[in-house]
Design a protein around this motif. Structure first.
Motif, PDB file in Angstrom:
ATOM      1  N   VAL A  73      -1.771  25.075  22.912  1.00  0.00           N
ATOM      2  CA  VAL A  73      -3.022  24.324  22.853  1.00  0.00           C
ATOM      3  C   VAL A  73      -3.674  24.395  21.466  1.00  0.00           C
ATOM      4  O   VAL A  73      -4.515  23.558  21.116  1.00  0.00           O
ATOM      5  CB  VAL A  73      -3.987  24.831  23.958  1.00  0.00           C
ATOM      6  CG1 VAL A  73      -4.651  26.142  23.555  1.00  0.00           C
ATOM      7  CG2 VAL A  73      -5.027  23.785  24.304  1.00  0.00           C
ATOM      8  N   LYS A  74      -3.248  25.365  20.660  1.00  0.00           N
ATOM      9  CA  LYS A  74      -3.791  25.500  19.301  1.00  0.00           C
ATOM     10  C   LYS A  74      -3.358  24.360  18.386  1.00  0.00           C
ATOM     11  O   LYS A  74      -3.990  24.100  17.361  1.00  0.00           O
ATOM     12  CB  LYS A  74      -3.336  26.827  18.678  1.00  0.00           C
ATOM     13  CG  LYS A  74      -3.809  28.064  19.408  1.00  0.00           C
ATOM     14  CD  LYS A  74      -3.372  29.334  18.715  1.00  0.00           C
ATOM     15  CE  LYS A  74      -1.876  29.522  18.740  1.00  0.00           C
ATOM     16  NZ  LYS A  74      -1.445  30.843  18.193  1.00  0.00           N
ATOM     17  N   TYR A  75      -2.273  23.666  18.748  1.00  0.00           N
ATOM     18  CA  TYR A  75      -1.678  22.682  17.845  1.00  0.00           C
ATOM     19  C   TYR A  75      -1.885  21.238  18.283  1.00  0.00           C
ATOM     20  O   TYR A  75      -1.297  20.318  17.718  1.00  0.00           O
ATOM     21  CB  TYR A  75      -0.171  22.952  17.727  1.00  0.00           C
ATOM     22  CG  TYR A  75       0.154  24.370  17.324  1.00  0.00           C
ATOM     23  CD1 TYR A  75      -0.188  24.851  16.066  1.00  0.00           C
ATOM     24  CD2 TYR A  75       0.780  25.241  18.220  1.00  0.00           C
ATOM     25  CE1 TYR A  75       0.098  26.152  15.699  1.00  0.00           C
ATOM     26  CE2 TYR A  75       1.070  26.548  17.864  1.00  0.00           C
ATOM     27  CZ  TYR A  75       0.732  27.000  16.604  1.00  0.00           C
ATOM     28  OH  TYR A  75       1.015  28.288  16.246  1.00  0.00           O
ATOM     29  N   LEU A  76      -2.735  21.030  19.272  1.00  0.00           N
ATOM     30  CA  LEU A  76      -2.938  19.685  19.788  1.00  0.00           C
ATOM     31  C   LEU A  76      -3.672  18.790  18.792  1.00  0.00           C
ATOM     32  O   LEU A  76      -4.520  19.245  18.028  1.00  0.00           O
ATOM     33  CB  LEU A  76      -3.738  19.736  21.092  1.00  0.00           C
ATOM     34  CG  LEU A  76      -3.036  20.361  22.307  1.00  0.00           C
ATOM     35  CD1 LEU A  76      -4.002  20.436  23.479  1.00  0.00           C
ATOM     36  CD2 LEU A  76      -1.801  19.558  22.684  1.00  0.00           C
ATOM     37  N   LYS A  77      -3.335  17.510  18.823  1.00  0.00           N
ATOM     38  CA  LYS A  77      -4.063  16.514  18.042  1.00  0.00           C
ATOM     39  C   LYS A  77      -4.137  15.232  18.860  1.00  0.00           C
ATOM     40  O   LYS A  77      -3.312  14.970  19.735  1.00  0.00           O
ATOM     41  CB  LYS A  77      -3.359  16.239  16.715  1.00  0.00           C
ATOM     42  CG  LYS A  77      -2.043  15.481  16.840  1.00  0.00           C
ATOM     43  CD  LYS A  77      -1.511  15.043  15.497  1.00  0.00           C
ATOM     44  CE  LYS A  77      -0.243  14.193  15.654  1.00  0.00           C
ATOM     45  NZ  LYS A  77       0.260  13.691  14.364  1.00  0.00           N
ATOM     46  N   ASP A  85      -7.385  34.601  37.501  1.00  0.00           N
ATOM     47  CA  ASP A  85      -6.751  35.811  36.975  1.00  0.00           C
ATOM     48  C   ASP A  85      -6.517  35.696  35.475  1.00  0.00           C
ATOM     49  O   ASP A  85      -6.585  36.683  34.742  1.00  0.00           O
ATOM     50  CB  ASP A  85      -5.429  36.064  37.697  1.00  0.00           C
ATOM     51  CG  ASP A  85      -5.638  36.419  39.154  1.00  0.00           C
ATOM     52  OD1 ASP A  85      -6.201  37.493  39.422  1.00  0.00           O
ATOM     53  OD2 ASP A  85      -5.278  35.613  40.023  1.00  0.00           O
ATOM     54  N   ILE A  86      -6.214  34.469  35.020  1.00  0.00           N
ATOM     55  CA  ILE A  86      -6.072  34.206  33.588  1.00  0.00           C
ATOM     56  C   ILE A  86      -6.934  32.990  33.299  1.00  0.00           C
ATOM     57  O   ILE A  86      -6.678  31.888  33.800  1.00  0.00           O
ATOM     58  CB  ILE A  86      -4.615  33.934  33.193  1.00  0.00           C
ATOM     59  CG1 ILE A  86      -3.724  35.116  33.580  1.00  0.00           C
ATOM     60  CG2 ILE A  86      -4.503  33.659  31.697  1.00  0.00           C
ATOM     61  CD1 ILE A  86      -2.242  34.883  33.336  1.00  0.00           C
ATOM     62  N   ALA A  87      -7.972  33.181  32.512  1.00  0.00           N
ATOM     63  CA  ALA A  87      -8.955  32.123  32.270  1.00  0.00           C
ATOM     64  C   ALA A  87      -8.396  31.019  31.374  1.00  0.00           C
ATOM     65  O   ALA A  87      -7.437  31.227  30.617  1.00  0.00           O
ATOM     66  CB  ALA A  87     -10.204  32.717  31.634  1.00  0.00           C
ATOM     67  N   SER A  88      -9.004  29.844  31.474  1.00  0.00           N
ATOM     68  CA  SER A  88      -8.643  28.727  30.600  1.00  0.00           C
ATOM     69  C   SER A  88      -8.977  29.070  29.155  1.00  0.00           C
ATOM     70  O   SER A  88      -9.895  29.841  28.871  1.00  0.00           O
ATOM     71  CB  SER A  88      -9.406  27.466  31.012  1.00  0.00           C
ATOM     72  OG  SER A  88      -9.061  27.048  32.302  1.00  0.00           O
ATOM     73  N   VAL A  89      -8.206  28.476  28.249  1.00  0.00           N
ATOM     74  CA  VAL A  89      -8.422  28.648  26.815  1.00  0.00           C
ATOM     75  C   VAL A  89      -8.682  27.276  26.218  1.00  0.00           C
ATOM     76  O   VAL A  89      -7.945  26.327  26.476  1.00  0.00           O
ATOM     77  CB  VAL A  89      -7.189  29.290  26.138  1.00  0.00           C
ATOM     78  CG1 VAL A  89      -7.376  29.345  24.623  1.00  0.00           C
ATOM     79  CG2 VAL A  89      -6.926  30.673  26.711  1.00  0.00           C
ATOM     80  N   THR A  90      -9.722  27.158  25.426  1.00  0.00           N
ATOM     81  CA  THR A  90     -10.028  25.900  24.749  1.00  0.00           C
ATOM     82  C   THR A  90      -9.331  25.884  23.398  1.00  0.00           C
ATOM     83  O   THR A  90      -9.465  26.828  22.614  1.00  0.00           O
ATOM     84  CB  THR A  90     -11.540  25.725  24.561  1.00  0.00           C
ATOM     85  OG1 THR A  90     -12.175  25.719  25.843  1.00  0.00           O
ATOM     86  CG2 THR A  90     -11.842  24.408  23.849  1.00  0.00           C
ATOM     87  N   GLY A  91      -8.584  24.829  23.143  1.00  0.00           N
ATOM     88  CA  GLY A  91      -7.835  24.727  21.896  1.00  0.00           C
ATOM     89  C   GLY A  91      -8.300  23.568  21.055  1.00  0.00           C
ATOM     90  O   GLY A  91      -9.472  23.184  21.083  1.00  0.00           O
ATOM     91  N   ALA A  92      -7.377  22.972  20.318  1.00  0.00           N
ATOM     92  CA  ALA A  92      -7.703  21.861  19.439  1.00  0.00           C
ATOM     93  C   ALA A  92      -7.782  20.554  20.225  1.00  0.00           C
ATOM     94  O   ALA A  92      -7.300  20.457  21.354  1.00  0.00           O
ATOM     95  CB  ALA A  92      -6.639  21.752  18.341  1.00  0.00           C
ATOM     96  N   ALA A  93      -8.395  19.544  19.626  1.00  0.00           N
ATOM     97  CA  ALA A  93      -8.465  18.183  20.176  1.00  0.00           C
ATOM     98  C   ALA A  93      -9.070  18.135  21.571  1.00  0.00           C
ATOM     99  O   ALA A  93      -8.784  17.243  22.351  1.00  0.00           O
ATOM    100  CB  ALA A  93      -7.072  17.543  20.201  1.00  0.00           C
ATOM    101  N   GLY A  94      -9.914  19.109  21.891  1.00  0.00           N
ATOM    102  CA  GLY A  94     -10.537  19.128  23.208  1.00  0.00           C
ATOM    103  C   GLY A  94      -9.630  19.626  24.299  1.00  0.00           C
ATOM    104  O   GLY A  94      -9.966  19.536  25.480  1.00  0.00           O
ATOM    105  N   GLY A  95      -8.478  20.162  23.940  1.00  0.00           N
ATOM    106  CA  GLY A  95      -7.538  20.638  24.948  1.00  0.00           C
ATOM    107  C   GLY A  95      -8.019  21.906  25.630  1.00  0.00           C
ATOM    108  O   GLY A  95      -8.598  22.793  24.998  1.00  0.00           O
ATOM    109  N   VAL A  96      -7.795  21.989  26.927  1.00  0.00           N
ATOM    110  CA  VAL A  96      -8.180  23.152  27.721  1.00  0.00           C
ATOM    111  C   VAL A  96      -6.989  23.535  28.597  1.00  0.00           C
ATOM    112  O   VAL A  96      -6.467  22.699  29.338  1.00  0.00           O
ATOM    113  CB  VAL A  96      -9.395  22.852  28.622  1.00  0.00           C
ATOM    114  CG1 VAL A  96      -9.767  24.081  29.433  1.00  0.00           C
ATOM    115  CG2 VAL A  96     -10.580  22.384  27.794  1.00  0.00           C
TER     116      VAL A  96
END
Length: 559
Positions: A486-490, A59-70
């Motif tokens: 997930v946008k701020y992952l490192k 219903d809400i898809a995964s989002v790919t962010g920084a550092a390979g985070g999903v």
């Protein structure tokens, strides 16, 4: 349907840098070989390719962010027509003995219709042998020593410290690199849909050995939660961008006479939470680089600032008295009842369970989490943790044919949430073990007796976010928070390198944790921390730094 974000922090904040048996020679210096460690170059060669699942639409898809985070996919109900993700035969008639932990009642092994049904689908006999998860670690060392390991075994990361695992993995378990590295994993599409960061701690000595269990693509230490209903009632903004904003909340929502305080402990064990705000390492990877020198989190300016700020909040009277007394036993209840308005906790706490009738004193109870922010109001960063807290391993004595059969079985067990296979693995047979209620499977009386987490500890898909306690809004809110975070992952230094620390350094941490507690709660001045850091360095901290410098020279830092 329950959320599959497990609450045990060992599963969401996996152990990647581990304290293991001694690796020192007679002179006390690190050996040339560091069992387990893998360089970034070698890691990139053996990690499986990531191919997101497309067979089931969340219903809400995964989002790919920084550092390979999903982010985790979100389902508000189980698909009405679950698709099959595996075609053709799975197993080829083999018989295999397994061993997995289980936290809960162990179901009967003989005459178990659930086991029979799953094994029929697998086309093989996978003998499930669960053991008490609370004492599971005690069973492993004798098995390793006697060389009587089963064909397929689950080993939680927190149980490997006494196994000299970096050395043992080479002699006990099958090397899966030829089968799963790079594009090879595409033969097993459901395994390929497990995010890359879930595989990193399955790599030992430059080879891939383990299969991730209950993986997540964006594991973090936790979040800062707040009671939105209390904020709204008081007209207080939850748009927090700095600790200055948080202080304003402390003042506005503390009323000791009325039995309400703004905060619970916001620091966490060994700075487990507050490092997110002050930008110093706060997870299982405690090192950072400062001008080419390795600096431990204990030595950073950030932890000093964090200790001072937290002690300031205590002095201002904004923390609940039980939190100031370092009593964490009733922390969740303090938040549920509204005695505190802000707390720090793992993301597994945000699953909807606390919205059940009677759990929260206020019927308008609404748990939310602040968007990721930094102490100063600048760009925040959040360290990504390993994507799994336990792995399963195949016995090295197995033949090539047997390994391929078990990987085919693992591919079936790792079918994504929403598929026909997932229903079978987790709920057995429709009408016998479960019925559908409000769009989700519900165990029958027989299902409750025969089904427990078992096959899932051998292989499992990317963990979804699902509706629990009938509260779909909680799942939606968590998905939105995760998509922002997930946008701020490192990646921290030495991420996923499976460095085995010499045992002599194991005693360094507890005195520092004790001092953190005393200083953050205002029992001791900040000078006590400065003294503790100096002692830490003299008693082994500087030697530990040299050990990691040696690792960096030989293998890099994983960046």
């Amino acid at each position: 349907m329950g959320s599959h974000r497990l609450s045990r922090r060992g599963l969401l904040a996996s152990i990647g840098v581990i304290a293991a048996t001694p690796l020192l020679d007679a002179c006390g210096s690190p050996k040339e070989n560091n069992p387990g460690t893998t360089s970034q170059t070698d890691l990139s060669k053996v990690l499986p390719a990531f191919v997101p699942a497309t067979s089931v639409k969340p219903d809400i898809a995964s989002v790919t962010g920084a550092a390979g985070g999903v982010t985790d996919p979100t389902f508000l109900s189980y698909p009405a027509s679950p698709p099959k993700t595996v075609t053709g035969p799975v197993g080829s008639g083999g018989t295999y003995v397994t061993m997995t932990p289980l936290w809960g009642a162990i179901p009967p092994s003989s005459g178990n219709a659930y086991y029979d049904a799953v094994n029929k689908e697998l086309g093989a006999t996978v003998k499930i042998q669960p053991a008490d998860g609370n004492t599971y670690g005690d069973l492993l060392a004798p098995l390793f020593a006697s060389d009587k390991l089963p064909d397929w075994i689950d080993i939680p990361s927190w149980n490997i410290s006494k196994l000299n695992f970096g050395e043992a993995v080479r002699t006990k378990f099958a090397d899966l690199t030829p089968y799963l590295s790079g594009d090879n994993i595409k033969q097993y599409p459901n395994l390929a849909a497990i995010p890359t960061n879930a595989w990193v701690s399955a790599v030992w000595n430059g080879k891939l050995y383990g299969l991730p269990i209950y993986s997540s693509g964006a594991v973090v230490a936790g979040a800062y939660f707040y009671r939105k209903d209390l904020f709204d009632k008081a007209g207080v903004s939850a748009d927090i961008k700095s600790v200055a904003d948080l202080e304003a909340v402390g003042k506005a929502l503390t009323n000791a006479a009325a039995g309400q305080w703004a905060f619970d402990d916001l620091f966490g064990d060994d700075a487990g939470y507050i490092g997110q705000l002050y930008g110093f390492p706060s997870g299982n990877y405690p090192w950072t680089d400062n001008g080419g020198k390795l600096v431990h989190r204990y030595e950073t300016d950030g932890i000093v600032e964090a200790l001072n700020w937290h002690a300031k909040m205590v002095k201002a009277g904004y923390l609940h008295p039980d939190a100031v007394a370092n009593n964490s036993q009733n922390a969740k209840q303090r938040f549920w009842s509204g005695k505190v308005a802000v707390c720090a906790d793992g993301t597994g706490a945000w699953n909807g369970d606390d919205t059940k009738s009677g759990a929260a004193a206020n019927p308008s109870y609404n748990r939310q989490a602040f968007k990721t922010f930094s102490a100063t109001g600048g760009q925040p960063t959040v360290e990504i943790g390993n994507g799994a807290g336990m792995y399963s391993y195949l016995n090295k004595k197995l033949s090539d044919k047997q390994i391929k059969e078990l990987l085919s079985i693992a591919n079936y067990l790792a079918a994504p949430y929403g598929s026909a296979e997932w229903l079978t693995v987790n709920f057995g047979v429709s009408g016998t073990h479960y019925t559908m209620q409000d769009g989700n499977p519900l165990l029958t009386e027989q299902g409750s007796k025969e089904i427990a987490t078992s096959y899932q500890f051998l292989a499992s898909p990317l963990s979804p976010t699902t509706v629990k306690s009938g509260n779909a809004q909680v799942a939606k809110d968590y998905a939105a928070w995760q998509a922002d975070m997930v946008k701020y992952l490192k990646k921290p230094l030495f991420y996923g390198m499976n460095v085995s620390e010499p045992a002599q350094f194991g005693s360094l941490t507890q005195p520092m944790k004790d001092t953190i507690t005393d200083v953050k709660l205002g029992r001791k001045p900040i000078s006590a921390w400065t003294e503790a850091v100096a002692n830490w360095r003299r008693q082994g901290g500087d030697d530990l730094r040299k050990f990691y410098e040696d690792i960096r020279t030989k293998y890099g830092t994983g960046q």
